[in-house]
Design an enzyme around this catalytic site. Structure first.
Site, mmCIF file in Angstrom:
data_model
loop_
_atom_site.group_PDB
_atom_site.id
_atom_site.type_symbol
_atom_site.label_atom_id
_atom_site.label_comp_id
_atom_site.label_asym_id
_atom_site.label_seq_id
_atom_site.Cartn_x
_atom_site.Cartn_y
_atom_site.Cartn_z
ATOM 1 N N SER A 89 40.169 46.198 39.084
ATOM 2 C CA SER A 89 41.649 46.079 39.862
ATOM 3 C C SER A 89 41.345 46.008 41.274
ATOM 4 C CB SER A 89 42.001 47.426 39.530
ATOM 5 O OG SER A 89 43.522 47.430 39.643
ATOM 6 N N LYS A 170 48.723 50.566 41.000
ATOM 7 C CA LYS A 170 47.910 51.331 40.007
ATOM 8 C C LYS A 170 49.019 52.003 39.301
ATOM 9 C CE LYS A 170 43.993 51.998 39.812
ATOM 10 N NZ LYS A 170 43.075 50.911 38.916
HETATM 11 P P1 NAP Z 1 35.438 47.790 43.913
HETATM 12 O O1 NAP Z 1 34.244 48.187 44.316
HETATM 13 O O2 NAP Z 1 36.365 47.031 44.977
HETATM 14 O O3 NAP Z 1 35.413 47.067 42.518
HETATM 15 C C1 NAP Z 1 36.550 46.520 42.064
HETATM 16 C C2 NAP Z 1 36.304 45.839 40.782
HETATM 17 O O4 NAP Z 1 37.447 44.854 40.324
HETATM 18 C C3 NAP Z 1 35.350 44.546 41.202
HETATM 19 O O5 NAP Z 1 34.080 44.579 40.494
HETATM 20 C C4 NAP Z 1 36.006 43.460 41.132
HETATM 21 O O6 NAP Z 1 35.398 42.309 40.656
HETATM 22 C C5 NAP Z 1 36.977 43.781 40.116
HETATM 23 N N1 NAP Z 1 38.235 42.689 40.271
HETATM 24 C C6 NAP Z 1 39.008 42.581 41.208
HETATM 25 N N2 NAP Z 1 39.989 41.572 41.138
HETATM 26 C C7 NAP Z 1 39.469 41.296 39.886
HETATM 27 C C8 NAP Z 1 39.902 39.935 39.136
HETATM 28 N N3 NAP Z 1 40.993 39.018 39.519
HETATM 29 N N4 NAP Z 1 39.269 39.427 38.031
HETATM 30 C C9 NAP Z 1 38.059 40.347 37.531
HETATM 31 N N5 NAP Z 1 37.733 41.548 38.262
HETATM 32 C C10 NAP Z 1 38.318 41.792 39.347
HETATM 33 O O7 NAP Z 1 36.510 49.267 43.841
HETATM 34 P P2 NAP Z 1 36.205 50.508 43.100
HETATM 35 O O8 NAP Z 1 36.379 51.631 44.376
HETATM 36 O O9 NAP Z 1 34.961 50.496 42.316
HETATM 37 O O10 NAP Z 1 37.487 50.693 42.140
HETATM 38 C C11 NAP Z 1 37.175 50.586 40.716
HETATM 39 C C12 NAP Z 1 38.222 51.060 40.031
HETATM 40 O O11 NAP Z 1 38.484 52.477 40.659
HETATM 41 C C13 NAP Z 1 39.849 50.369 40.408
HETATM 42 O O12 NAP Z 1 40.388 50.338 39.345
HETATM 43 C C14 NAP Z 1 40.399 51.432 41.619
HETATM 44 O O13 NAP Z 1 41.766 51.259 41.594
HETATM 45 C C15 NAP Z 1 39.882 52.662 40.932
HETATM 46 N N6 NAP Z 1 40.043 53.961 41.966
HETATM 47 C C16 NAP Z 1 38.987 53.632 42.974
HETATM 48 C C17 NAP Z 1 39.054 54.904 43.825
HETATM 49 C C18 NAP Z 1 38.226 54.738 45.217
HETATM 50 O O14 NAP Z 1 38.228 55.650 45.941
HETATM 51 N N7 NAP Z 1 37.272 53.966 45.272
HETATM 52 C C19 NAP Z 1 39.944 55.786 43.818
HETATM 53 C C20 NAP Z 1 40.763 55.787 42.564
HETATM 54 C C21 NAP Z 1 40.720 54.772 41.687
HETATM 55 P P3 NAP Z 1 34.260 41.453 41.904
HETATM 56 O O15 NAP Z 1 32.925 42.442 41.541
HETATM 57 O O16 NAP Z 1 33.901 40.080 41.045
HETATM 58 O O17 NAP Z 1 34.976 41.419 42.940
#
Ligand code: NAP
Length: 351
Positions: A89, A170
């Site tokens: 996401s 979200k």
């Molecule tokens: P991240 O490192 O930016 O990872 C996001 C992932 O989503 C990346 O692998 C990205 O792919 C993929 N993505 C984005 N757009 C896409 C698309 N159009 N098609 C396919 N893949 C796509 O962020 P993260 O922190 O790990 O977040 C992962 C999940 O946890 C998300 O759902 C986020 O909302 C949730 N979350 C995160 C936090 C936090 O504090 N980090 C807190 C609560 C919830 P690429 O590798 O190709 O860029």
């Protein structure tokens, strides 16, 4: 703890992301075959660490190309899988068109992944990585709750396309997930609702918003001070464990808030100061709310955000995760210090 069928693969979407990396590692440690979706299998810089990781673990990994906005994109990766972990996401703050860049990929992407689940007979469970952002939008949403505490019963009703757009993406994605889930009976949906994620990823990745916040604590950009903000905080490794348990524990159901501590940012800085004071330009003080409000538009924050978040206590209730998933949480100091250390080791901070 519970039986795990290692003969069937599991799928992880967005496998190259910060959160997914530790989940992939956890699944490989268990000896599972992971179908990892990434946007480009040829982007070695982004995905190379995944294959390298698998070489050191019991399990195996297969990379698949898939995009959230492309219908049918996840079908091949889902083939034969028992569980789908949907983490992909968009998570970033620098966007121009929130509908196109955040909401569409989050919501259409979730529907796309769930369609792949429904079209794959072997899938019995889907674990969607939602967020505490789907539980509340602004910290002041908690002002009338006992002890300012939000739980799985709460839904974010205050975010919109123009106010807390990421939060809106979200909550809309999670609502879509429950809607699709309720219309079928083949697989069971469990959502993981993490608070803000900190700690060392499987690799140091400056494209992650979490890593950017950790960087800001030590690169001098916040040395003058930080606003008085409260947040829930979760270690990325504990979050991986929560996903794992939500996937394999047959009793898991519904939403799970996954969060180790409820803290003001000042407490995070204190934990860093215990180890790094005097070595890095950590934020020195808490900036008064009226000052933050005054300069908000110049610092990329809206006054509405400042009014509704700064100084407002919010707590998230992790008791369901402890009771039903058996979660235990690392101490905050370990999480933030080890995350910070990863940036030091990678040479991100200049002394
Ligand atoms: P991240 O490192 O930016 O990872 C996001 C992932 O989503 C990346 O692998 C990205 O792919 C993929 N993505 C984005 N757009 C896409 C698309 N159009 N098609 C396919 N893949 C796509 O962020 P993260 O922190 O790990 O977040 C992962 C999940 O946890 C998300 O759902 C986020 O909302 C949730 N979350 C995160 C936090 C936090 O504090 N980090 C807190 C609560 C919830 P690429 O590798 O190709 O860029």
């Amino acid at each position: 703890m519970f039986e795990i069928d290692k003969s069937m693969p599991v799928m992880v979407t967005g496998a190259a992301g910060y959160v997914a990396g530790r989940l992939v590692e956890r699944l490989l440690d268990e000896g599972l075959t992971v179908h990892a979706t990434v946007r480009s299998v040829d982007n070695h810089e982004r995905v190379g660490h995944l294959s390298a990781l698998a070489e050191t673990k019991l399990g195996t990994i297969k990379l698949f190309e898939a995009d959230l906005l492309e219908e049918g994109s996840f079908a091949e990766a889902a083939n034969g899988c028992q569980i789908i972990f949907h983490t992909a996401s968009p998570f970033f703050t620098d966007f121009k068109d929130p509908q196109k860049e955040l909401v569409d990929p989050a919501v259409k992407g979730t529907r796309n992944v769930l369609d792949a689940a429904s079209n794959t007979q072997s899938v019995t469970r889907v674990v969607v990585t939602s967020s505490c952002a789907a539980v509340y939008g602004d910290n002041c949403d908690a002002k009338n709750k006992p002890n300012f505490t939000m739980s799985e019963a709460d839904w974010n009703v205050t975010s919109s396309l123009v106010h807390n757009s990421y939060h809106y993406s979200k909550v809309m994605a999670e609502r879509a997930a429950w809607e699709v889930s309720e219309a079928q009976s083949q697989w069971q949906l469990v959502t993981i609702n993490p608070s803000f994620v900190f700690g060392p990823g499987v690799k140091m990745d400056l494209s992650s918003e979490s890593t950017q916040v950790t960087k800001m604590f030590g690169d001098g950009s916040a040395e003058a001070g930080m606003p008085n903000m409260y947040t829930g905080l979760i270690d990325v490794r504990d979050l991986a464990e929560a996903h794992f348990r939500a996937g394999f524990n047959p009793e898991a159901s519904g939403r799970y808030i996954i969060s180790g501590s409820n803290v003001p940012f000042a407490e995070i800085i204190s934990a860093l100061a215990e180890k790094y004071a005097g070595q890095y330009p950590l934020p020195k003080r808490t900036i008064p709310k009226f000052l933050v409000w005054l300069v908000a538009p110049m610092s990329g924050m809206t006054r509405r955000f400042a009014s509704r978040n700064i100084g407002h206590i919010v707590n998230v209730d992790n008791s369901k995760s402890i009771r039903e998933l058996g979660m235990t949480y690392r101490p905050l100091g370990e999480t933030v210090q080890e995350g910070f250390q990863q940036l030091i080791d990678a040479g991100v901070f200049k002394k």
